[in-house]
Scaffold this motif. Structure first.
Motif, short mmCIF file in Angstrom:
data_model
loop_
_atom_site.label_atom_id
_atom_site.label_comp_id
_atom_site.label_asym_id
_atom_site.label_seq_id
_atom_site.Cartn_x
_atom_site.Cartn_y
_atom_site.Cartn_z
N TYR A 267 11.38 -2.39 10.75
CA TYR A 267 10.17 -2.76 10.43
C TYR A 267 8.97 -1.57 11.17
O TYR A 267 8.18 -1.03 10.45
N MET A 268 9.44 -1.17 12.33
CA MET A 268 8.60 -0.04 13.14
C MET A 268 8.80 1.26 12.24
O MET A 268 7.99 2.04 12.27
N LEU A 269 10.23 1.51 11.69
CA LEU A 269 10.44 2.64 10.89
C LEU A 269 9.35 2.89 9.88
O LEU A 269 9.11 4.07 9.45
N GLY A 270 9.38 1.74 9.22
CA GLY A 270 8.68 1.38 7.90
C GLY A 270 7.37 1.69 8.24
O GLY A 270 6.51 2.59 7.67
N LEU A 271 6.75 1.32 9.35
CA LEU A 271 5.16 1.70 9.69
C LEU A 271 5.20 3.18 10.25
O LEU A 271 4.11 3.82 9.82
N TYR A 272 6.25 3.51 10.96
CA TYR A 272 6.30 5.15 11.14
C TYR A 272 5.78 5.94 9.76
O TYR A 272 5.28 6.62 9.56
N PHE A 273 6.76 5.35 8.83
CA PHE A 273 6.68 6.07 7.52
C PHE A 273 5.24 6.05 6.87
O PHE A 273 4.62 7.13 6.60
N LEU A 274 4.57 4.84 6.83
CA LEU A 274 3.33 4.72 6.19
C LEU A 274 2.32 5.46 7.05
O LEU A 274 1.42 5.96 6.64
N ILE A 275 2.29 5.49 8.22
CA ILE A 275 1.18 6.02 9.13
C ILE A 275 1.32 7.68 8.91
O ILE A 275 0.43 8.06 8.51
N ASP A 276 2.47 8.22 9.00
CA ASP A 276 2.80 9.48 8.70
C ASP A 276 2.25 9.98 7.09
O ASP A 276 1.86 11.11 6.82
N LEU A 277 2.61 9.27 6.17
CA LEU A 277 2.22 9.35 4.85
C LEU A 277 0.83 9.48 4.71
O LEU A 277 -0.01 10.61 4.11
N GLY A 278 -0.03 8.52 5.40
CA GLY A 278 -1.55 8.92 5.15
C GLY A 278 -1.88 9.87 6.05
O GLY A 278 -2.82 10.74 5.40
N TYR A 279 -1.54 10.36 7.27
CA TYR A 279 -1.68 11.48 7.79
C TYR A 279 -1.42 12.89 6.91
O TYR A 279 -2.38 13.86 6.68
N ILE A 418 -11.01 11.94 -4.29
CA ILE A 418 -10.69 10.51 -4.28
C ILE A 418 -9.09 10.65 -3.75
O ILE A 418 -8.81 9.35 -3.39
N SER A 419 -8.65 11.47 -3.46
CA SER A 419 -7.22 11.65 -2.90
C SER A 419 -7.37 11.03 -1.36
O SER A 419 -6.47 10.34 -0.90
N PHE A 420 -8.60 11.13 -0.83
CA PHE A 420 -8.80 10.59 0.50
C PHE A 420 -8.74 9.06 0.48
O PHE A 420 -8.48 8.30 1.50
N LEU A 421 -9.33 8.43 -0.62
CA LEU A 421 -9.32 6.91 -0.80
C LEU A 421 -7.74 6.33 -0.81
O LEU A 421 -7.41 5.38 -0.10
N ILE A 422 -6.89 7.19 -1.19
CA ILE A 422 -5.65 6.67 -1.32
C ILE A 422 -4.71 6.83 0.12
O ILE A 422 -4.00 5.85 0.40
N ALA A 423 -5.26 7.87 0.87
CA ALA A 423 -5.00 7.80 2.18
C ALA A 423 -5.60 6.76 3.02
O ALA A 423 -4.76 5.98 3.67
N GLY A 424 -6.67 6.51 2.69
CA GLY A 424 -7.31 5.50 3.45
C GLY A 424 -6.46 4.14 3.00
O GLY A 424 -6.48 3.11 4.23
N LEU A 425 -6.28 3.67 1.92
CA LEU A 425 -5.75 2.58 1.41
C LEU A 425 -4.27 2.33 2.13
O LEU A 425 -3.77 1.21 2.61
N VAL A 426 -3.68 3.49 2.33
CA VAL A 426 -2.04 3.42 2.82
C VAL A 426 -2.49 2.85 4.10
O VAL A 426 -1.76 2.12 4.75
N ILE A 427 -3.46 3.66 5.05
CA ILE A 427 -3.69 3.06 6.53
C ILE A 427 -4.23 1.78 6.57
O ILE A 427 -3.86 0.92 7.40
N TYR A 428 -4.85 1.17 5.61
CA TYR A 428 -5.49 -0.06 5.57
C TYR A 428 -4.24 -0.95 5.32
O TYR A 428 -4.19 -2.06 6.17
N THR A 429 -3.24 -0.70 4.77
CA THR A 429 -2.01 -1.37 4.33
C THR A 429 -1.42 -1.41 5.82
O THR A 429 -0.89 -2.52 6.06
N VAL A 430 -1.14 -0.45 6.56
CA VAL A 430 -0.74 -0.35 7.79
C VAL A 430 -1.41 -1.37 8.74
O VAL A 430 -0.64 -1.99 9.70
#
Length: 446
Positions: A267-279, A418-430
Motif C-alpha cells: 500500500y505504501m509503495l503504491g502511495l510512493y508511486f502516486l506521489i512521485d507521479l504528481g511531482y 491544464i496538465s497541472f490539473l492532472i497533477a493536482g488530481l493525482v495528489i488529491y487522490t493520494v
C-alpha cells in the motif's frame, strides 16, 4: 560504552542515537542534490537547442529514473549485504562519470541522427550530442541508488522517536542543494563559458561528494544477515571481511515477492508511486510552462526554484520539528498532501502572483508530507530490511518518474497549463488514500 560496542565482534550493533553525527550523510545528500539542481534551470533550453522538444525534454529527464528502476533495488540490497558506505561510494562515482560524459556531449558536433514529425509527439531531431546526453543520464540513473541507501543509513543511525525530524533534516539538506544549485547555475550561465560552466560545477561538486563519503561517512551497517553467495564472491575478489549478524531467528534479504507480502508495504509503495507521479508531471511541465507562458529566462527560472527551496527549508526547519511532536506521521501526511494538491491548481492560470503563491502551498505540503511519509515507511519496513525496501521504494519512485516525466511533456504539448490539473488530481487522490495510514500507525504502536 561505544568502545565496548565496537568490540562485540560476534554481535555487532548498528550505530544509533547520539553516538553518530548526521552531518556527513546530510552533507553528502546536499552535495548530490546540488550537483543535480545546478543544471535544472537550463536543461530544457539545452535540449531544445540540440534538436529536442517538450516530449524529448521529458524523455531526457526520464532516463535517470528509468535506469534507477534497475539499479536502485540492486544497490539497496547490496547495502544490506556489504554496508551502506561502500554502495554510497559506488553510486557517487557513477554520478561523477556521468557528468564527465555529459560535459563531453557539449563539445560534440550537432549531427542529425534522425528526425520525427508527429501529431502527438511533435517535431524533433535526435542529434549526436543529444544521444550522448541520454546515455549520461542513463548511467547516472543506473548507479543512482544514493537516495535509497542514504535513507537506509539514516534509519540505521536514528531511533524511531527521532526519525520524522531526522528525515526532515535530510529534506532540508536536499532543499539547500536546490537553493544553491539553481542560483549558482544562473550566475555561471551568464559567464563567457555558457552551458559548460554549470556542468563543470556539477563535476567539481561530485568530486567533493566522493571525498566526503571516503573520509567522513561512517559505516552504519557492518554485517550481513546471512552468508549469501554474492557476499562470498565479493569477499574472494576484494579480500575483505563481510561479517554475519547473529540473530535469534532466521533472517535474510527478501526478494520482490516477499517485499509485497510484508504488512502494509504494498500500500505504501503504491502511495510512493502516486506521489512521485504528481511531482514529476510538475517537474517536466513547469519549465515548459515558464518558457512559453511566463516568458522566463534561465535566471528567472533559477530564482523561482531558489524561492521554492528556501520556503521548504523554513517549513522543515521550523514548522516540522514543532508539529511532529504534537501530530502523528499519518496526520502530517494527510494535511501535507491536501496543501500540495492545491499548489498545482494555482499554477493553471499562468499568473505570476498565483505562481509564487503556489510556492507557499508546495513548501507547506511537501515540507510536512514527504519527511513524514519516509519516516512512516522506515518504521513499517523495520530495521532488518531497511536497505532492500528503501531500494524497492526508489524503484517505485523511478517508475513514477518515468511515467510522470514523459507524461508531463506530452500533456503540456497537448493541454498546456491544464496538465497541472492532472497533477493536482493525482495528489488529491493520494490525500484520500492517506487516511488508511492512521490504521498502519496504530498497528505499529500496539
Amino acid at each position: 560504552m561505544e568502545k565496548e560496542k565496537r568490540g562485540q565482534k560476534n554481535n555487532p550493533e548498528p550505530h544509533t542515537g547520539e553516538n553518530v553525527s548526521l552531518l556527513p550523510i546530510l552533507a553528502v545528500n546536499f552535495i548530490g542534490t546540488l550537483g543535480f539542481s545546478i543544471v535544472l534551470p537550463f536543461l530544457v533550453f539545452l535540449v531544445n537547442r540540440l534538436g529536442g522538444n517538450a516530449f524529448i525534454y521529458g524523455l531526457a529527464s526520464a532516463m535517470y529514473p528509468a535506469f534507477q528502476l534497475i539499479g536502485a533495488p540492486i544497490l539497496g540490497r547490496w547495502s544490506d549485504i556489504y554496508g551502506r558506505k561502500k554502495i554510497l561510494l559506488l553510486s557517487q562515482l557513477g554520478t561523477l562519470l556521468s557528468w564527465i560524459i555529459f560535459l563531453g556531449a557539449l563539445f560534440l558536433p550537432v549531427i542529425s541522427l534522425f528526425k520525427i514529425d508527429s501529431r502527438i509527439l511533435g517535431a524533433f531531431t535526435i542529434t549526436l550530442p543529444l544521444a550522448v546526453l541520454f546515455f549520461a543520464r542513463a548511467l547516472d540513473g543506473l548507479t543512482g541508488g544514493n537516495v535509497s541507501v542514504a535513507n537506509a543509513h539514516l534509519a540505521d543511525v536514528t531511533t524511531e522517536g527521532d526519525r520524522n525530524r531526522n528525515f526532515g533534516k535530510m529534506s532540508i539538506s536536499e532543499n539547500l542543494g536546490f537553493i544553491v544549485g539553481p542560483a549558482l547555475a544562473g550566475i555561471l550561465s551568464v559567464t563567457e563559458y555558457g552551458d559548460v560552466a554549470p556542468v563543470l560545477g556539477a563535476i567539481v561538486i561530485s568530486v567533493i561528494g566522493t571525498l566526503l563519503i571516503i573520509i567522513y561517512v561512517p559505516e552504519s551497517k557492518e554485517c550481513a544477515f546471512e552468508k549469501i553467495e554474492e557476499a562470498e564472491k565479493v569477499r574472494k575478489i576484494f579480500s575483505y571481511e563481510i561479517r554475519e549478524c547473529r540473530t535469534t531467528t532466521e533472517t535474510r534479504n527478501p526478494d520482490f515477492g516477499e517485499v509485497l507480502r510484508h504488512p502494509h508495504i504494498p500500500y505504501m509503495l503504491g502511495l510512493y508511486f502516486l506521489i512521485d507521479l504528481g511531482y514529476n508531471v510538475f517537474y517536466t511541465a513547469f519549465p515548459l510552462h515558464a518558457i512559453s507562458t511566463l516568458n522566463w529566462s534561465i535566471a528567472k527560472m533559477g530564482v523561482y526554484f531558489t524561492v521554492l527551496s528556501g520556503l521548504l527549508i523554513i517549513v522543515q526547519s521550523t514548522i516540522l520539528p514543532r508539529v511532529s511532536r504534537k501530530y502523528s506521521d499519518a496526520a502530517l501526511i494527510i494535511f501535507g498532501s491536501l496543501m500540495l494538491g492545491t499548489n498545482f491548481l494555482l499554477l493553471i492560470p499562468g499568473n505570476l502572483f498565483l505562481t509564487y503563491l503556489a510556492t507557499g502551498f508546495f513548501a507547506l505540503g511537501d515540507g510536512l508530507m514527504w519527511p513524514s511519509f519516509l519516516s512512516l515507511l522506515s518504521k513499517v519496513a523495520g530495521r532488518k530490511y531497511q536497505g532492500t525496501i528503501q531500494g524497492f521504494a526508489s524503484s517505485f519512485g523511478g517508475l513514477a518518474s518515468i511515467t510522470g516525466l514523459i507524461l508531463g511533456g506530452l500533456l503540456y504539448e497537448m493541454l498546456a497549463g491544464i496538465s497541472f490539473l492532472i497533477a493536482g488530481l493525482v495528489i488529491y487522490t493520494v490525500f484520500l488514500l492517506n487516511f488508511r495510514l492512521r490504521h498502519f500507525e496504530k498497528k505499529l504502536k500496539y
